[in-house]
Motif scaffolding. Structure first.
Motif, PDB file in Angstrom:
ATOM      1  N   GLU A 156      38.488  39.194 149.387  1.00 59.45           N
ATOM      2  CA  GLU A 156      37.344  38.749 149.250  1.00 59.45           C
ATOM      3  C   GLU A 156      37.442  37.271 148.696  1.00 59.45           C
ATOM      4  OE1 GLU A 156      33.204  38.810 149.782  1.00 59.45           O
ATOM      5  OE2 GLU A 156      34.609  40.533 150.238  1.00 59.45           O
ATOM      6  N   LEU A 157      36.476  36.529 148.995  1.00 66.52           N
ATOM      7  CA  LEU A 157      36.470  35.006 148.414  1.00 66.52           C
ATOM      8  C   LEU A 157      36.310  35.127 146.971  1.00 66.52           C
ATOM      9  CD1 LEU A 157      33.989  33.346 150.731  1.00 66.52           C
ATOM     10  CD2 LEU A 157      36.334  33.124 150.825  1.00 66.52           C
ATOM     11  N   ASP A 158      37.067  34.204 146.275  1.00 68.30           N
ATOM     12  CA  ASP A 158      37.076  34.024 144.781  1.00 68.30           C
ATOM     13  C   ASP A 158      35.845  33.217 144.365  1.00 68.30           C
ATOM     14  OD1 ASP A 158      37.764  34.269 142.162  1.00 68.30           O
ATOM     15  OD2 ASP A 158      39.710  33.260 142.204  1.00 68.30           O
ATOM     16  N   VAL A 159      34.693  33.686 144.220  1.00 64.54           N
ATOM     17  CA  VAL A 159      33.501  32.773 143.945  1.00 64.54           C
ATOM     18  C   VAL A 159      33.391  32.876 142.383  1.00 64.54           C
ATOM     19  CG1 VAL A 159      31.275  32.407 144.400  1.00 64.54           C
ATOM     20  CG2 VAL A 159      32.695  32.850 146.319  1.00 64.54           C
ATOM     21  N   ALA A 160      33.188  31.938 141.827  1.00 64.08           N
ATOM     22  CA  ALA A 160      32.741  31.948 140.384  1.00 64.08           C
ATOM     23  C   ALA A 160      31.442  32.480 139.956  1.00 64.08           C
ATOM     24  CB  ALA A 160      32.626  30.426 139.880  1.00 64.08           C
ATOM     25  N   GLY A 161      31.664  33.690 138.943  1.00 70.13           N
ATOM     26  CA  GLY A 161      30.579  34.139 138.743  1.00 70.13           C
ATOM     27  C   GLY A 161      30.362  35.541 139.497  1.00 70.13           C
ATOM     28  N   ALA A 162      31.079  35.737 140.651  1.00 70.07           N
ATOM     29  CA  ALA A 162      31.004  36.876 141.197  1.00 70.07           C
ATOM     30  C   ALA A 162      31.204  38.123 140.758  1.00 70.07           C
ATOM     31  CB  ALA A 162      31.744  36.914 142.701  1.00 70.07           C
ATOM     32  N   MET A 163      30.832  39.410 141.095  1.00 71.32           N
ATOM     33  CA  MET A 163      30.975  40.708 140.565  1.00 71.32           C
ATOM     34  C   MET A 163      32.681  40.985 140.738  1.00 71.32           C
ATOM     35  SD  MET A 163      29.462  44.363 141.054  1.00 71.32           S
ATOM     36  CE  MET A 163      27.682  43.976 140.661  1.00 71.32           C
ATOM     37  N   ALA A 164      32.981  41.497 139.588  1.00 72.17           N
ATOM     38  CA  ALA A 164      34.315  41.590 139.556  1.00 72.17           C
ATOM     39  C   ALA A 164      34.706  43.118 139.970  1.00 72.17           C
ATOM     40  CB  ALA A 164      35.103  41.522 137.885  1.00 72.17           C
ATOM     41  N   ARG A 165      35.962  43.349 140.311  1.00 72.92           N
ATOM     42  CA  ARG A 165      36.576  44.586 140.733  1.00 72.92           C
ATOM     43  C   ARG A 165      35.945  45.349 141.839  1.00 72.92           C
ATOM     44  NH1 ARG A 165      35.790  44.494 135.614  1.00 72.92           N
ATOM     45  NH2 ARG A 165      34.515  46.347 135.609  1.00 72.92           N
ATOM     46  N   VAL A 166      35.204  44.578 142.980  1.00 71.60           N
ATOM     47  CA  VAL A 166      34.595  45.057 144.132  1.00 71.60           C
ATOM     48  C   VAL A 166      35.437  45.481 145.214  1.00 71.60           C
ATOM     49  CG1 VAL A 166      32.460  44.860 145.340  1.00 71.60           C
ATOM     50  CG2 VAL A 166      32.472  44.117 143.037  1.00 71.60           C
TER      51      VAL A 166
END
Length: 120
Positions: free
Chosen positions: A77-87
């Motif tokens: 998945e894209l490494d977007v700042a603030g995105a939900m972790a461990r998904v």
């Protein structure tokens, strides 16, 4: 018979191969059950995982469920700042008579917050 796509996601508690297999297995099982599908209805399945998940391939959970003759692929998945972790997210292409409006997209646990508009 129409080709449709169903979505889903689950947030893992930790990056652990066994935990991933359990949680992704539960996601796939719920996705099939809620849509009245069986493995023979699957055309292909895409999995994505956030960059913090490196213990195993999410597709291993499908293979553990006996889904052995369906094309599966994993991507990061894209490494977007603030995105939900461990998904882990899933996009399954299926053959079904159900109209698109009758499909159940499955977001388990905290991942339900990702798509409140379609999560069931």
């Amino acid at each position: 018979m129409a080709v449709r796509a169903v979505r889903g996601a689950v947030q893992l508690e930790r990056d652990d191969a066994e935990h991933m297999r359990e949680q992704v297995g539960a996601l796939l099982t719920a996705l099939l059950e809620r849509n009245g599908l069986v493995p023979d209805d699957l055309i292909s399945v895409w999995f994505t995982a956030t960059p913090d998940l490196r213990s195993d391939f999410p597709a291993a959970a499908a293979r553990a469920l006996g889904i052995t003759d369906v094309p599966l692929i994993c991507a990061q998945e894209l490494d977007v700042a603030g995105a939900m972790a461990r998904v882990v997210r899933v996009l399954a292409h299926v053959e079904t008579e159900r109209p698109r409006s009758a499909l159940a997209h499955v977001y388990l646990g905290a991942a339900a917050a990702l798509r409140k508009d379609i999560a069931q």
